[in-house]
Design an enzyme around this catalytic site. Structure first.
Site, PDB file in Angstrom:
ATOM      1  N   GLU A 173       0.826  -1.214   0.000  1.00 27.56           N
ATOM      2  CA  GLU A 173       0.000   0.000   0.000  1.00 27.56           C
ATOM      3  C   GLU A 173       0.857   1.260   0.000  1.00 27.56           C
ATOM      4  O   GLU A 173       0.688   2.157   0.835  1.00 27.56           O
ATOM      5  CB  GLU A 173      -0.971  -0.012   1.194  1.00 27.56           C
ATOM      6  CG  GLU A 173      -2.008  -1.128   1.089  1.00 27.56           C
ATOM      7  CD  GLU A 173      -3.091  -1.059   2.163  1.00 27.56           C
ATOM      8  OE1 GLU A 173      -3.107  -0.074   2.938  1.00 27.56           O
ATOM      9  OE2 GLU A 173      -3.906  -1.985   2.225  1.00 27.56           O
ATOM     10  N   GLU A 300      -5.036  -8.970   0.102  1.00 26.35           N
ATOM     11  CA  GLU A 300      -5.843  -8.579   1.257  1.00 26.35           C
ATOM     12  C   GLU A 300      -7.300  -8.502   0.822  1.00 26.35           C
ATOM     13  O   GLU A 300      -7.646  -7.678  -0.033  1.00 26.35           O
ATOM     14  CB  GLU A 300      -5.389  -7.234   1.847  1.00 26.35           C
ATOM     15  CG  GLU A 300      -4.051  -7.279   2.561  1.00 26.35           C
ATOM     16  CD  GLU A 300      -3.738  -5.987   3.316  1.00 26.35           C
ATOM     17  OE1 GLU A 300      -4.691  -5.329   3.790  1.00 26.35           O
ATOM     18  OE2 GLU A 300      -2.546  -5.660   3.424  1.00 26.35           O
TER      19      GLU A 300
END
Length: 496
Positions: A173, A300
């Protein structure tokens, strides 16, 4: 009576077992207490790793485990977690509650966990606050079998032989908690870090670029354009995608067990959005990778709710209900349908955090309904996806409409496996299944069924668990069975 057609003549592609992966980050009780209790614990353990949790993970054949994060990965310096435990550096886990991280669970403990479970390690390296040298050294420490500074350090710490590590994440991220970079900035960083993630001996890294959050298509485009290739040479093997399902808004979240009918159906609308996200991100990827050499990694995913009462808000501890088992089934079906492009998926997170398959409390452990979804689906791992068609009806309320059923059909070693879920809250479905190109001789069935809010507790840990599916039988054209509301069935058919 709903019709299901399975064409065993048309085997589409292999369902990579790694679509059934898990993810564990240093959050709350996810690692400590959930997986690692230390060698001196009264909880049964082998080298500090909980035996009950390891057994449960082995039983569902967990294929791959991602670690150490998550946002924690770009805050983690791996050398803090090696060597004698009493000498390991303590840090503040600034991402998750500002608790003290004593680094007693580090590289050696993670690799042993993977060995005990029998799964592939997927390590996410630090781009946000780490250096190229640090990541390069970690790869060398893990996989170099020759005489080198890092291999000698590994031997000094008790593991002379190198490990095998396939999956390597280059940051996490990085458009947000991993550095707030632009796609182009991260793409340039990926090129540099990736260059020094070397292959030692016969170990071959599968390097995964930090990808988009939800529908950030600009991120996927910018990273693919900047970093997918260097001339004709491909730099990345995969790129990630993160997407969490919430039936409520961020500013008004509810607990996992706290939902009404509208929340229930809205959750499935959002879960099914995974298909749109996969298709659109893959479309962008194909513009820069027309030969589809780069895989999509959904490392995720899961259902994210408000934490349970009385627990630390940053520890992300939540219950899991039958609704969550069905949400997982719907998304696993999507991954299976796109297994020609999606090469891995990792449920977040494995123990005691968000959409867990296992919860622990002291020396007690329970399996959530979602665990049983993975148990019913494990036969799809490395099987051939079969062409199939299911007749469905639209259900829901005025705002949220969804198909009433979802399924996957596959074949492996001459056995046909069907998993099928009924999302309706009230309506049973009689299924007439037509088998083309396959003659069944023996049938077995298991069923997970409960009220949508039903869940297991430490006082009643067996409330939601699979049982035998009654009434499944062969017909002249295939087979038939009844699917009750809020249920998932696994049917295996042997034959020729």
């Amino acid at each position: 009576m709903a019709k299901l057609v399975i064409n065993a003549w048309n085997k589409k592609f292999k369902i990579n077992k790694d679509l059934y992966g898990q993810f564990s980050e240093h959050i709350g009780r996810g690692i400590y207490e959930g997986i690692y209790v230390g060698e001196d614990s009264t909880v049964e353990n082998v080298n500090g790793l909980r035996c009950d949790v390891v057994r449960a993970l082995r039983d569902i054949q967990v294929p791959v485990l991602r670690w150490p994060g998550g946002c924690f990965a770009d805050y983690y310096h791996w050398k803090d977690g090696i060597g004698p435990k009493e000498g390991r550096k303590k840090i503040v886990n600034a991402n998750w509650g500002s608790t003290v991280e004593d680094n007693s669970f580090g590289t050696h403990e993670f690799m042993e966990l993977c060995e005990q479970v029998g799964c592939e390690p997927y390590i996410c390296g630090n781009v946000g606050s780490g250096t190229v040298e640090e990541m390069s050294d970690w790869v060398e420490y893990l996989t170099c079998g020759g005489s080198s500074p890092m291999s000698e350090l590994r031997a000094k710490n008790g593991h002379p032989q190198p490990w095998k590590v396939k999956y390597w994440g280059v940051g996490n991220e990085n458009g947000g908690c991993g550095g707030n970079m632009t796609p182009e900035q991260y793409g340039q960083a990926f090129r540099r870090y990736r260059t020094f993630c070397r292959n030692y001996g016969d170990n071959r890294l599968y390097c995964i670029a930090g990808g988009a959050d939800v529908a950030d298509y600009n991120w996927t485009e910018g990273v693919m354009k900047t970093a997918a290739f260097c001339g004709e040479r491909r730099l990345m093997d995969g790129i990630s995608l993160h997407y969490y399902t919430q039936s409520n808004t961020w500013d008004h979240k509810k607990r996992a067990t706290e939902f009404d009918v509208s929340d229930y159906y809205r959750g499935f609308v959002r879960a099914r959005r995974m298909e749109e996200l996969i298709e659109k991100h893959c479309e962008i990827m194909s513009q820069y990778d027309p030969r589809h050499e780069i895989g999509l990694v959904v490392d995720e995913w899961g259902a994210w709710y408000e934490v349970e009462p009385g627990t630390h808000p940053a520890f992300l501890y939540q219950q899991g209900t039958m609704r969550d088992a069905l949400l997982a089934a719907v998304q696993l079906d999507i991954f299976n349908r796109h297994a020609n492009r999606v090469v891995m998926a990792n449920l977040a997170q494995m123990v005691n955090v968000i959409h867990s398959i296992i919860l622990t409390e002291g020396n007690r452990m329970l399996l959530t309904p979602t665990y049983h979804t993975f148990a019913l689906y494990k036969e799809h791992q490395d099987a051939q996806l079969l062409d199939s068609w299911l007749e469905t009806e639209e259900i829901g309320d005025e705002e949220s409409r969804i198909p009433n059923m979802s399924h996957t059909a596959s074949m492996k070693n001459g056995v046909l496996t069907l998993t099928i879920s009924n999302l309706s809250l009230e309506q049973s479905e009689q299924i007439a299944c037509y088998l083309l190109g396959f003659y069944g001789t023996a049938i077995k069935g298991r069923l997970l069924q409960a009220d949508c809010a039903a869940h297991n507790t430490f006082e009643a840990a067996q409330q939601v668990k699979p049982r035998e599916l009654q009434g499944a039988a062969f017909t002249d054209s295939g087979l038939k069975f009844m699917l009750p509301p809020c249920s998932i069935a696994q049917i295996t058919v042997s034959g020729s």
